[in-house]
Design an enzyme around this catalytic site. Sequence first.
Site, PDB file in Angstrom:
ATOM      1  N   ASP A   5      -7.584   1.534   9.025  1.00 25.15           N
ATOM      2  CA  ASP A   5      -7.360   0.136   8.072  1.00 25.15           C
ATOM      3  C   ASP A   5      -8.347  -0.733   8.628  1.00 25.15           C
ATOM      4  O   ASP A   5      -8.269  -1.207   9.708  1.00 25.15           O
ATOM      5  CB  ASP A   5      -6.054  -0.292   8.038  1.00 25.15           C
ATOM      6  CG  ASP A   5      -5.620  -1.044   6.732  1.00 25.15           C
ATOM      7  OD1 ASP A   5      -6.429  -2.172   6.790  1.00 25.15           O
ATOM      8  OD2 ASP A   5      -4.833  -0.866   5.953  1.00 25.15           O
ATOM      9  N   ILE A   6      -8.926  -1.554   7.712  1.00 22.52           N
ATOM     10  CA  ILE A   6     -10.026  -2.503   8.180  1.00 22.52           C
ATOM     11  C   ILE A   6      -9.443  -3.746   8.608  1.00 22.52           C
ATOM     12  O   ILE A   6      -9.846  -4.605   9.280  1.00 22.52           O
ATOM     13  CB  ILE A   6     -10.947  -2.868   7.044  1.00 22.52           C
ATOM     14  CG1 ILE A   6     -12.288  -3.019   7.607  1.00 22.52           C
ATOM     15  CG2 ILE A   6     -10.617  -3.640   5.697  1.00 22.52           C
ATOM     16  CD1 ILE A   6     -13.525  -2.840   6.559  1.00 22.52           C
TER      17      ILE A   6
ATOM     18  N   GLN B  30       0.530  -3.185  -3.899  1.00 20.75           N
ATOM     19  CA  GLN B  30      -0.421  -2.035  -3.755  1.00 20.75           C
ATOM     20  C   GLN B  30      -1.782  -2.655  -4.124  1.00 20.75           C
ATOM     21  O   GLN B  30      -2.054  -3.359  -5.380  1.00 20.75           O
ATOM     22  CB  GLN B  30      -0.334  -0.690  -4.882  1.00 20.75           C
ATOM     23  CG  GLN B  30      -1.418   0.291  -4.656  1.00 20.75           C
ATOM     24  CD  GLN B  30      -1.157   1.305  -5.660  1.00 20.75           C
ATOM     25  OE1 GLN B  30      -0.429   1.419  -6.594  1.00 20.75           O
ATOM     26  NE2 GLN B  30      -1.920   2.413  -5.522  1.00 20.75           N
TER      27      GLN B  30
ATOM     28  N   HIS C  53      -2.452   5.921  -1.150  1.00 17.52           N
ATOM     29  CA  HIS C  53      -2.546   6.177   0.302  1.00 17.52           C
ATOM     30  C   HIS C  53      -1.110   5.950   1.091  1.00 17.52           C
ATOM     31  O   HIS C  53      -0.345   5.302   0.562  1.00 17.52           O
ATOM     32  CB  HIS C  53      -3.583   5.072   0.841  1.00 17.52           C
ATOM     33  CG  HIS C  53      -3.346   3.561   0.193  1.00 17.52           C
ATOM     34  ND1 HIS C  53      -3.625   3.291  -0.898  1.00 17.52           N
ATOM     35  CD2 HIS C  53      -2.976   2.549   0.643  1.00 17.52           C
ATOM     36  CE1 HIS C  53      -3.118   1.926  -1.372  1.00 17.52           C
ATOM     37  NE2 HIS C  53      -2.800   1.587  -0.270  1.00 17.52           N
TER      38      HIS C  53
ATOM     39  N   HIS D  17       0.170   4.135   4.815  1.00 17.81           N
ATOM     40  CA  HIS D  17       0.134   3.613   5.664  1.00 17.81           C
ATOM     41  C   HIS D  17       0.731   4.165   6.874  1.00 17.81           C
ATOM     42  O   HIS D  17       1.841   4.537   6.944  1.00 17.81           O
ATOM     43  CB  HIS D  17       0.679   2.053   5.697  1.00 17.81           C
ATOM     44  CG  HIS D  17      -0.290   1.112   4.735  1.00 17.81           C
ATOM     45  ND1 HIS D  17      -1.137   0.432   5.137  1.00 17.81           N
ATOM     46  CD2 HIS D  17       0.018   1.129   3.430  1.00 17.81           C
ATOM     47  CE1 HIS D  17      -1.382  -0.242   3.867  1.00 17.81           C
ATOM     48  NE2 HIS D  17      -0.955   0.243   2.664  1.00 17.81           N
TER      49      HIS D  17
HETATM   50  P1  5GP Z   1      -2.262  -1.684  -0.087  1.00 21.03           P
HETATM   51  O1  5GP Z   1      -1.875  -3.026   0.161  1.00 21.03           O
HETATM   52  O2  5GP Z   1      -2.882  -1.224  -1.340  1.00 21.03           O
HETATM   53  O3  5GP Z   1      -0.650  -0.883   0.377  1.00 21.03           O
HETATM   54  O4  5GP Z   1      -2.986  -1.227   1.319  1.00 21.03           O
HETATM   55  C1  5GP Z   1      -4.430  -1.120   0.953  1.00 21.03           C
HETATM   56  C2  5GP Z   1      -5.329  -1.177   2.356  1.00 21.03           C
HETATM   57  O5  5GP Z   1      -6.388  -0.757   2.396  1.00 21.03           O
HETATM   58  C3  5GP Z   1      -5.005  -2.655   2.986  1.00 21.03           C
HETATM   59  O6  5GP Z   1      -4.116  -2.454   4.460  1.00 21.03           O
HETATM   60  C4  5GP Z   1      -6.490  -2.830   3.224  1.00 21.03           C
HETATM   61  O7  5GP Z   1      -6.799  -3.489   4.481  1.00 21.03           O
HETATM   62  C5  5GP Z   1      -7.114  -1.412   3.374  1.00 21.03           C
HETATM   63  N1  5GP Z   1      -8.662  -1.540   2.854  1.00 21.03           N
HETATM   64  C6  5GP Z   1      -9.044  -2.256   1.804  1.00 21.03           C
HETATM   65  N2  5GP Z   1     -10.370  -1.925   1.689  1.00 21.03           N
HETATM   66  C7  5GP Z   1     -10.665  -1.304   2.777  1.00 21.03           C
HETATM   67  C8  5GP Z   1     -11.831  -0.723   3.237  1.00 21.03           C
HETATM   68  O8  5GP Z   1     -13.031  -0.928   2.653  1.00 21.03           O
HETATM   69  N3  5GP Z   1     -12.068  -0.025   4.442  1.00 21.03           N
HETATM   70  C9  5GP Z   1     -10.730   0.356   5.144  1.00 21.03           C
HETATM   71  N4  5GP Z   1     -10.908   1.101   6.444  1.00 21.03           N
HETATM   72  N5  5GP Z   1      -9.637  -0.207   4.652  1.00 21.03           N
HETATM   73  C10 5GP Z   1      -9.636  -0.795   3.460  1.00 21.03           C
END
Ligand code: 5GP
Length: 139
Positions: free
Chosen positions: A33-34, A96, A102, A104
Amino acid sequence: MITDGNCIFCKIVSGEIPSIKLFEDDRTICFMDINPANRGHALVIPREHWVDVHAIPDEAISAVVITAKRIAGALDTSLAPDGINLVQCNGAGAAQSVDHFHMHVLPRVAGDELKLNWGLVSGDSDQIKATAARIRAAL
Ligand code: 5GP
Ligand code: ZN
């Protein structure tokens, strides 16, 4: 293969944008994760574009869970966290932010006070790469 040209994770699958990869097989990819909530925070995705738990077929979600289990094992061996959460969000109300399914794989540190809606704080990419090398060596 189902893909979405506007999806950031589909672009990671195709290699159009870079990622720090830990693992890939014919159905899944795992990358760092970035914006790591903790050191070692990784994401497992299906190669195909499925928006959420309601859309993803059983076979694809099974493949994601199998990869997440493997990554959790490598994280445990390489970084020895106090615990690991497998977290998966569906819909804006569940935080999300990327509409490509995805999971985590989130190492925990005792007392880290992480809430489910953790904020996005940019990580140091050299530090993320060094951590990824340690996890990969344990796969
Ligand atoms: P969500 O909030 O949708 O459950 O998690 C999305 C995750 O994707 C976040 O933790 C965010 O940091 C990660 N993320 C978003 N854009 C990128 C990207 O371009 N590269 C990587 N490696 N992670 C990303
Ligand atoms: Zn996608």
